[in-house]
Design a protein around this motif. Sequence first.
Motif, PDB file in Angstrom:
ATOM      1  N   ASP A  28       0.862  -1.177   0.000  1.00  0.00           N
ATOM      2  CA  ASP A  28       0.000   0.000   0.000  1.00  0.00           C
ATOM      3  C   ASP A  28       0.902   1.232   0.000  1.00  0.00           C
ATOM      4  O   ASP A  28       1.478   1.585   1.025  1.00  0.00           O
ATOM      5  N   CYS A  29       1.045   1.866  -1.153  1.00  0.00           N
ATOM      6  CA  CYS A  29       1.957   3.004  -1.305  1.00  0.00           C
ATOM      7  C   CYS A  29       1.213   4.232  -1.813  1.00  0.00           C
ATOM      8  O   CYS A  29       0.320   4.127  -2.651  1.00  0.00           O
ATOM      9  N   ILE A  30       1.626   5.382  -1.321  1.00  0.00           N
ATOM     10  CA  ILE A  30       1.156   6.658  -1.845  1.00  0.00           C
ATOM     11  C   ILE A  30       2.385   7.448  -2.261  1.00  0.00           C
ATOM     12  O   ILE A  30       3.312   7.642  -1.464  1.00  0.00           O
ATOM     13  N   PHE A  31       2.393   7.887  -3.509  1.00  0.00           N
ATOM     14  CA  PHE A  31       3.545   8.610  -4.052  1.00  0.00           C
ATOM     15  C   PHE A  31       3.171  10.061  -4.320  1.00  0.00           C
ATOM     16  O   PHE A  31       2.332  10.345  -5.175  1.00  0.00           O
ATOM     17  N   ILE A  32       3.806  10.973  -3.587  1.00  0.00           N
ATOM     18  CA  ILE A  32       3.639  12.410  -3.810  1.00  0.00           C
ATOM     19  C   ILE A  32       4.704  12.850  -4.817  1.00  0.00           C
ATOM     20  O   ILE A  32       5.821  12.341  -4.815  1.00  0.00           O
ATOM     21  N   LYS A  33       4.346  13.778  -5.673  1.00  0.00           N
ATOM     22  CA  LYS A  33       5.286  14.270  -6.686  1.00  0.00           C
ATOM     23  C   LYS A  33       6.052  15.482  -6.166  1.00  0.00           C
ATOM     24  O   LYS A  33       5.465  16.439  -5.669  1.00  0.00           O
ATOM     25  N   GLY A  34       7.372  15.438  -6.277  1.00  0.00           N
ATOM     26  CA  GLY A  34       8.216  16.555  -5.884  1.00  0.00           C
ATOM     27  C   GLY A  34       8.627  17.394  -7.082  1.00  0.00           C
ATOM     28  O   GLY A  34       8.360  17.035  -8.234  1.00  0.00           O
ATOM     29  N   ASN A  35       9.280  18.503  -6.840  1.00  0.00           N
ATOM     30  CA  ASN A  35       9.706  19.380  -7.933  1.00  0.00           C
ATOM     31  C   ASN A  35      10.728  18.700  -8.845  1.00  0.00           C
ATOM     32  O   ASN A  35      10.712  18.885 -10.059  1.00  0.00           O
ATOM     33  N   HIS A  36      11.598  17.873  -8.273  1.00  0.00           N
ATOM     34  CA  HIS A  36      12.585  17.178  -9.099  1.00  0.00           C
ATOM     35  C   HIS A  36      11.924  16.114  -9.971  1.00  0.00           C
ATOM     36  O   HIS A  36      12.349  15.882 -11.109  1.00  0.00           O
ATOM     37  N   ASP A  37      10.886  15.498  -9.446  1.00  0.00           N
ATOM     38  CA  ASP A  37      10.139  14.508 -10.232  1.00  0.00           C
ATOM     39  C   ASP A  37       9.411  15.188 -11.391  1.00  0.00           C
ATOM     40  O   ASP A  37       9.308  14.622 -12.486  1.00  0.00           O
ATOM     41  N   ALA A  38       8.908  16.381 -11.147  1.00  0.00           N
ATOM     42  CA  ALA A  38       8.234  17.148 -12.203  1.00  0.00           C
ATOM     43  C   ALA A  38       9.239  17.551 -13.292  1.00  0.00           C
ATOM     44  O   ALA A  38       8.914  17.525 -14.482  1.00  0.00           O
ATOM     45  N   TRP A  39      10.445  17.909 -12.885  1.00  0.00           N
ATOM     46  CA  TRP A  39      11.501  18.207 -13.862  1.00  0.00           C
ATOM     47  C   TRP A  39      11.789  16.988 -14.721  1.00  0.00           C
ATOM     48  O   TRP A  39      11.909  17.077 -15.943  1.00  0.00           O
ATOM     49  N   CYS A  40      11.924  15.847 -14.060  1.00  0.00           N
ATOM     50  CA  CYS A  40      12.209  14.599 -14.764  1.00  0.00           C
ATOM     51  C   CYS A  40      11.058  14.241 -15.704  1.00  0.00           C
ATOM     52  O   CYS A  40      11.289  13.809 -16.841  1.00  0.00           O
ATOM     53  N   GLU A  41       9.839  14.457 -15.253  1.00  0.00           N
ATOM     54  CA  GLU A  41       8.659  14.211 -16.083  1.00  0.00           C
ATOM     55  C   GLU A  41       8.701  15.060 -17.358  1.00  0.00           C
ATOM     56  O   GLU A  41       8.395  14.580 -18.458  1.00  0.00           O
TER      57      GLU A  41
ATOM     58  N   VAL B  32       5.315   8.325 -13.022  1.00  0.00           N
ATOM     59  CA  VAL B  32       5.482   9.678 -12.480  1.00  0.00           C
ATOM     60  C   VAL B  32       4.208  10.502 -12.681  1.00  0.00           C
ATOM     61  O   VAL B  32       3.801  11.261 -11.790  1.00  0.00           O
ATOM     62  N   GLN B  33       3.566  10.324 -13.820  1.00  0.00           N
ATOM     63  CA  GLN B  33       2.337  11.075 -14.093  1.00  0.00           C
ATOM     64  C   GLN B  33       1.203  10.711 -13.133  1.00  0.00           C
ATOM     65  O   GLN B  33       0.310  11.523 -12.884  1.00  0.00           O
ATOM     66  N   ARG B  34       1.237   9.506 -12.601  1.00  0.00           N
ATOM     67  CA  ARG B  34       0.191   9.074 -11.667  1.00  0.00           C
ATOM     68  C   ARG B  34       0.427   9.549 -10.242  1.00  0.00           C
ATOM     69  O   ARG B  34      -0.434   9.385  -9.377  1.00  0.00           O
ATOM     70  N   MET B  35       1.584  10.126  -9.973  1.00  0.00           N
ATOM     71  CA  MET B  35       1.882  10.599  -8.618  1.00  0.00           C
ATOM     72  C   MET B  35       0.919  11.707  -8.204  1.00  0.00           C
ATOM     73  O   MET B  35       0.433  12.470  -9.038  1.00  0.00           O
ATOM     74  N   ARG B  36       0.657  11.799  -6.907  1.00  0.00           N
ATOM     75  CA  ARG B  36      -0.306  12.768  -6.391  1.00  0.00           C
ATOM     76  C   ARG B  36       0.347  14.105  -6.065  1.00  0.00           C
ATOM     77  O   ARG B  36       1.540  14.171  -5.755  1.00  0.00           O
ATOM     78  N   ASN B  37      -0.452  15.151  -6.095  1.00  0.00           N
ATOM     79  CA  ASN B  37       0.019  16.465  -5.658  1.00  0.00           C
ATOM     80  C   ASN B  37       0.097  16.526  -4.137  1.00  0.00           C
ATOM     81  O   ASN B  37       0.991  17.172  -3.577  1.00  0.00           O
ATOM     82  N   TYR B  38      -0.828  15.869  -3.480  1.00  0.00           N
ATOM     83  CA  TYR B  38      -0.844  15.798  -2.015  1.00  0.00           C
ATOM     84  C   TYR B  38      -1.830  14.715  -1.605  1.00  0.00           C
ATOM     85  O   TYR B  38      -2.582  14.182  -2.436  1.00  0.00           O
ATOM     86  N   TYR B  39      -1.824  14.384  -0.313  1.00  0.00           N
ATOM     87  CA  TYR B  39      -2.722  13.356   0.208  1.00  0.00           C
ATOM     88  C   TYR B  39      -3.176  13.762   1.607  1.00  0.00           C
ATOM     89  O   TYR B  39      -2.365  14.223   2.415  1.00  0.00           O
ATOM     90  N   VAL B  40      -4.463  13.610   1.869  1.00  0.00           N
ATOM     91  CA  VAL B  40      -5.018  13.864   3.200  1.00  0.00           C
ATOM     92  C   VAL B  40      -5.612  12.556   3.697  1.00  0.00           C
ATOM     93  O   VAL B  40      -6.457  11.955   3.015  1.00  0.00           O
ATOM     94  N   ASP B  41      -5.178  12.087   4.872  1.00  0.00           N
ATOM     95  CA  ASP B  41      -5.674  10.809   5.375  1.00  0.00           C
ATOM     96  C   ASP B  41      -6.956  10.983   6.191  1.00  0.00           C
ATOM     97  O   ASP B  41      -7.482  12.106   6.316  1.00  0.00           O
ATOM     98  N   ASP B  42      -7.450   9.902   6.759  1.00  0.00           N
ATOM     99  CA  ASP B  42      -8.726   9.945   7.484  1.00  0.00           C
ATOM    100  C   ASP B  42      -8.623  10.613   8.848  1.00  0.00           C
ATOM    101  O   ASP B  42      -9.630  10.798   9.534  1.00  0.00           O
ATOM    102  N   GLN B  43      -7.402  10.989   9.241  1.00  0.00           N
ATOM    103  CA  GLN B  43      -7.187  11.732  10.488  1.00  0.00           C
ATOM    104  C   GLN B  43      -6.926  13.226  10.223  1.00  0.00           C
ATOM    105  O   GLN B  43      -6.475  13.934  11.112  1.00  0.00           O
TER     106      GLN B  43
ATOM    107  N   TYR C 231       2.617  23.235  -4.740  1.00  0.00           N
ATOM    108  CA  TYR C 231       2.662  21.928  -4.080  1.00  0.00           C
ATOM    109  C   TYR C 231       4.097  21.408  -4.021  1.00  0.00           C
ATOM    110  O   TYR C 231       4.464  20.690  -3.098  1.00  0.00           O
ATOM    111  N   ARG C 232       4.879  21.790  -5.022  1.00  0.00           N
ATOM    112  CA  ARG C 232       6.234  21.256  -5.153  1.00  0.00           C
ATOM    113  C   ARG C 232       7.346  22.256  -4.848  1.00  0.00           C
ATOM    114  O   ARG C 232       8.498  21.852  -4.676  1.00  0.00           O
ATOM    115  N   TRP C 233       6.980  23.537  -4.746  1.00  0.00           N
ATOM    116  CA  TRP C 233       8.020  24.563  -4.577  1.00  0.00           C
ATOM    117  C   TRP C 233       7.858  25.455  -3.342  1.00  0.00           C
ATOM    118  O   TRP C 233       8.819  26.085  -2.898  1.00  0.00           O
TER     119      TRP C 233
END
Length: 242
Positions: free
Chosen positions: A60-73, A112-123, A147-149
């Motif tokens: 069970d993984c959640i991947f947030i996208k960082g600025n470096h990942d966006a550059w790579c994308e 990389v394109q499927r990575m999320r901008n952010y995630y909010v959990d149930d708490q 979100y990334r900068w």
Amino acid sequence: MKRKLVIGDIHGGFKALIQVLERAKVTADDQLIFLGDYVDGWSESSQIIKFLMELSKTQDCIFIKGNHDAWCEDWFLSGEKADAWLFNGGRKTVESYETYSLEDLEKHLEFVQRMRNYYVDDQNRLFIHAGYSSMHGPEKEMYMSNYRWDRTLWETAVAMDKKLSKNSELYPKRLLLFKEIFIGHTSTTELGITYPLNKANIWNLDTGAAYTGPLSIMDVETKEFWQSDPLTSLYPDEKGRN
């Protein structure tokens, strides 16, 4: 018992990622939340993406996208290598992909394109790479790049008077929107710290793995954390982003 584990900026340090997963004794029952910046710095960026793609099939993984990942994308999409990206660790990422086929590059792009901008959990805990500027929260953000900068969220928390009550009119409204906020992006080494750092209700998990610090993974509930060896010792013949 299922744990929620959050992982800071990796920056091509695959050896460090394997170390922290082993040291935290991660099992298939644990949820892993990655805060972004998987690439750029050390020499194993492509290996990290390949590993995470496989890991996500069983974990069970959640991947947030960082600025470096966006550059790579952007590079995956256009083939153009921005000078700013190459200067900030992108050159090592390009080198790590030299033997990949177009088909494999396409698969990595899709990941990389499927990575999320952010995630909010149930708490009502927010997980985001950098921050947001909107007083109404990230879902109302006008500029997705924040979100990334954005560093103002972390800078605000660092500069706050520790005695400031949440009931005070001076308390930053952005921080009141969430129970806790977990970020990366701005290395704690800038404050002379190499472990996960808490300011107000923000936890910063970027402990300088791109530079001379370790990679960190933390249990969101208990705040227990585990770290890799400093990346300079894992990659003694490389410079990372130093």
